[in-house]
Write an enzyme that holds these catalytic residues in place. Structure first.
Site, PDB file in Angstrom:
ATOM      1  CD  GLU A  50      -1.698  -2.286   1.571  1.00 40.57           C
ATOM      2  OE1 GLU A  50      -0.581  -2.692   1.830  1.00 40.57           O
ATOM      3  OE2 GLU A  50      -2.711  -3.124   1.783  1.00 40.57           O
ATOM      4  CG  PHE A 112     -10.348  -9.259  10.655  1.00 36.46           C
ATOM      5  CD1 PHE A 112      -9.094  -9.617  11.114  1.00 36.46           C
ATOM      6  CD2 PHE A 112     -10.685  -9.317   9.426  1.00 36.46           C
ATOM      7  CE1 PHE A 112      -8.295 -10.137  10.355  1.00 36.46           C
ATOM      8  CE2 PHE A 112      -9.747  -9.704   8.467  1.00 36.46           C
ATOM      9  CZ  PHE A 112      -8.456 -10.297   8.949  1.00 36.46           C
ATOM     10  CD  GLN A 113      -7.951  -6.990   7.270  1.00 36.70           C
ATOM     11  OE1 GLN A 113      -8.581  -6.709   6.160  1.00 36.70           O
ATOM     12  NE2 GLN A 113      -6.588  -7.277   6.655  1.00 36.70           N
ATOM     13  CE  LYS A 162     -17.844  -5.709   2.751  1.00 38.81           C
ATOM     14  NZ  LYS A 162     -17.348  -6.902   2.661  1.00 38.81           N
ATOM     15  CG  MET A 480      22.775  11.539   3.803  1.00 40.31           C
ATOM     16  SD  MET A 480      23.830  12.496   3.012  1.00 40.31           S
ATOM     17  CE  MET A 480      22.959  13.187   1.555  1.00 40.31           C
TER      18      MET A 480
END
Lengths: 566, 160
Positions: A50, A112-113, A162, A480
């Protein structure tokens, strides 16, 4: 028209906004939306992580100036996107991130999630929304796009439970978005414009200090006009590169920590500093009380919070850079008794001083036989692409060498994470850029450290026929940080040695891409030419001088005149 | 220096956390904060007392204004203004001090709102200075519990 479900309404909103590509990764909470997308005509680019989706949407936005869109699922999908969102926030990039959320009835139940992504992203979005009522869905999305692209642009997140997305709704008619509490100031105050112009005309040693705001507002032509008509030397921030032609004799290149000697000296000596769409970042100013100590400061910025935040400003102008610069140019054109040639003549000694600095300490590096100097690779890329490719970078030494040695003549060609400094940005951003402009050459300049942060997006590039070129400046170090350790930590290379690095040529092949390698300076040109001639995804692996540093360098906390030179 | 800001904001979920998140994220001080809806239920009024030099307070004001849900920010302490705070104090009031406590409350024009054999619960309203004064006086007698509303403030109406 009859009722449609929330997913259909979202797709219609995206179409209204002119969105033709989105970058996403599915999950339970957004499965309806993905289903609807399939036949929508909107291209749905499946990334491999993502973070890649958000960076790709960001890259898309940076090259086009349009709003980039990412679609993520709830929970881990959303949190994986946070670095991408913060990256866009720090660089003021307009993106809209749609996240799935658990059904409203479950919110707060540790479902969940489930994660409170609106809470998590509050400090790193321009604004964000949780849509709890389906009737708010369409107005919220329209507002989200409006907020993202107007004023000082930035990322906006819309969290979509949802059940809301599944609800049947009437699709409201489109009207211009009007928000009582959000009305950015585009037009400058004419009194301030006059004051600014008079101050500039009175200057003996003026400098234009140009930031990303010039690029975001497409003000490069107006800026170039102002600089050239009065012969004002120009320096750019990392985000401002391309805002003024890098090959123009008035360009002093980048300023700040790894800026040119000329730019830093000019800022330290100037009597008027005209900051345009820049925000006096600590990497630019160094020790703040030693920054432009002799200058009257004019500051044009659309965001009032940027003005007098770090440095006290004498003439603030809250406005869109394009509008303000246009107003200044118009004022100069209409000014009576103004002889621009006289002003140019007055600036001649100043420009001569500036040129002396450049002659004394040009942006340079020492060659070393067949050892590949990273700066040489960038110079070659610049030469062989005519300075006109879209260049993305990751973050680190390679990024600074690119900023120093690639001559950007046009805006929206240098795509880099400036504010947040996000390693792993370059490859997905390159994919986003290439999706926007399939006919343009897109090159991700990377280090061997940062390329591995989002290397999985090679599969995305391959899947969508997105033949970006990746140039890895490989020194088997996190270069760096290693450079800081060399200079300030007694060469104790704690945690910066990449003892194991994959064989990038084989890795490329594993992804169905082409892998090329150069280990000698004489091979560099051939490898780049071959990569450019290949109609496939290419990784170029350049084994570079291992302990090469980025110079000039202003140590953190020092005045910008206290540069360490090569 | 102390500044009292009056902020009008849209009465939406999460608005308060946008304001407090801004203060914590940018290292600004909140000395007190009080918020409730206005006559228009879709708008909340928030009074916030903060401190800092002029540059910091200018930044605070600008940053607040930048929040999309913020309608208006006024630094009421820039001009003439009225400020009030209410405090509930549960003070020890046993036989030897009951009379004295009542006298103090009377001087401060407070009210007893709850009584028990060993304590009075007192309501006092006033400026922060006045609230501090009564707390200082009651402290030696014995304060068992204290709850303050935080300051609310309004600019004075124009005299013309």
């Amino acid at each position: 028209m009859g009722k449609i479900n929330g997913s259909q309404a979202i797709i219609k909103c995206l179409q209204e906004e002119g969105v033709n590509t989105i970058f996403g990764f599915p999950g339970g909470a957004v499965i309806d939306l993905f289903d609807e997308l399939m036949d929508s005509g909107i291209k749905n680019v499946l990334v491999r992580h993502e973070q890649g989706a958000v960076h790709a949407a960001d890259g898309y936005a940076r090259v086009t100036g349009e709003v980039g869109v990412a679609l993520l699922t709830s929970g881990p999908g959303a949190t994986n996107g946070v670095t991408g969102i913060a990256t866009a926030y720090l660089d003021s990039i307009p993106i809209v991130v749609l996240t799935g959320q658990v059904p409203t009835a479950l919110i707060g139940n540790d479902a969940f999630q489930e994660v409170d992504i609106v809470g998590i992203t509050r400090p790193c979005t321009k604004h964000n929304y949780l849509v709890k009522d389906a009737k708010d869905l369409v107005p919220t999305l329209r507002e989200a796009f409006h907020v993202a692209r107007t004023g000082r642009p930035g990322p906006v997140l819309v969290d979509l439970p949802k059940d809301v997305v599944a609800t049947m709704i009437n699709f409201p008619e489109r009207k211009p978005v009007r928000m009582q509490t959000y009305q950015p100031t585009y037009e400058p105050h004419m009194g301030q414009i006059e004051k600014a112009c008079k101050t500039i005309l009175g200057a003996k040693r003026p400098v234009l200090y140009v930031g990303g705001g010039v690029i975001l507002s497409n003000a490069n032509e107006e800026l170039t006009e102002l600089a050239r008509r009065l012969d004002i030397p120009v320096t750019m921030t990392l985000m401002g590169l391309g805002g003024f032609p890098g090959t123009d004799p008035l360009s002093m290149g980048m300023l700040g920590m790894h800026g040119s000697y000329t730019a830093n000296m000019a800022v330290s000596q100037c009597d008027v500093l005209i900051a345009v769409g820049a925000r006096f970042d600590d990497r630019v100013t160094g020790r703040i009380d030693a920054f432009a100590p002799h200058a009257k400061i004019i500051h044009i910025d659309i965001d009032p919070t940027s003005i007098s935040k770090n440095v006290k400003v004498d003439i603030p102008i809250v406005a869109d850079c394009k509008h303000a610069l246009t107003a200044m140019n118009t004022w100069l054109t209409q000014a009576k008794d103004l002889n621009e040639d006289e002003i140019k003549t007055k600036h001649e000694p100043w420009l001569a001083t500036v040129n002396e600095w450049t002659e004394k300490h040009p942006m340079a590096y020492a060659t070393d036989g067949e050892i590949i100097k990273p700066q040489y690779v960038i110079e070659m890329l610049s030469k062989l692409t005519g300075g006109d490719a879209i260049i993305t970078t990751e973050v680190g030494q390679h990024q600074m060498w690119t900023a120093q040695f690639y001559k950007f003549n046009r805006p929206r060609r240098f795509i880099t994470s400036g504010g947040l400094g996000t390693m792993g940005f370059g490859l997905p951003a390159a994919i986003g850029a290439k999706m926007a402009f399939p006919d343009e050459l897109v090159i991700d300049v990377a280090g061997d450290g940062s390329i591995q942060m989002n290397i999985q997006e090679l599969a995305t590039a391959k899947q969508y026929g997105c033949p970006v070129k990746i140039a890895i400046l490989n020194n088997n170090y996190l270069g760096m940080v290693r450079q800081w350790q060399e200079l300030f930590y007694d060469k104790r290379y704690a945690g910066t040695v990449m003892e194991v690095t994959p064989d990038f040529v084989k890795l490329a092949e594993a992804y169905g891409a082409v892998g090329l390698r150069a280990t000698k300076a004489s091979e560099v040109e051939g490898v780049i030419k071959k990569a450019l001639a290949t109609d496939n995804l290419v990784i170029m692996d350049f084994t570079i001088a291992r302990e090469e540093g980025v110079f000039p360098m202003v140590p953190a906390g020092k005045a910008t005149t206290e540069m360490l030179l090569v | 220096m102390k500044h009292t800001l009056s902020v009008l904001l849209q009465n939406k979920p999460g608005v308060l956390s946008r304001v407090t998140g801004l203060f914590s994220g940018r290292g600004f001080n909140i000395e007190s904060l009080s918020v409730a809806e206005t006559l228009d239920a879709s708008v909340s009024s928030l009074t916030l007392v903060t401190s800092g030099n002029d540059a910091i307070v200018e930044q605070i004001t600008k940053q607040l204004h930048k929040l999309i849900d913020v309608i208006k920010v006024t630094d009421v302490s820039e001009g003439e203004f009225v400020e009030r705070e209410m405090v509930l104090i549960r003070v020890k009031a046993e036989s030897n001090t009951r009379a004295e406590v009542l006298r103090v409350i009377d001087i401060f024009r407070g009210k007893v709102v709850d009584v028990s054999p060993k304590s009075y619960t007192v309501e006092v309203t006033g400026s922060t200075t006045k609230i501090k004064a009564i707390i200082d006086i009651l402290k030696p007698i014995g304060i068992k519990e204290i709850v303050r509303t935080g300051t609310i403030a309004m600019a004075r109406a124009s005299k013309s």
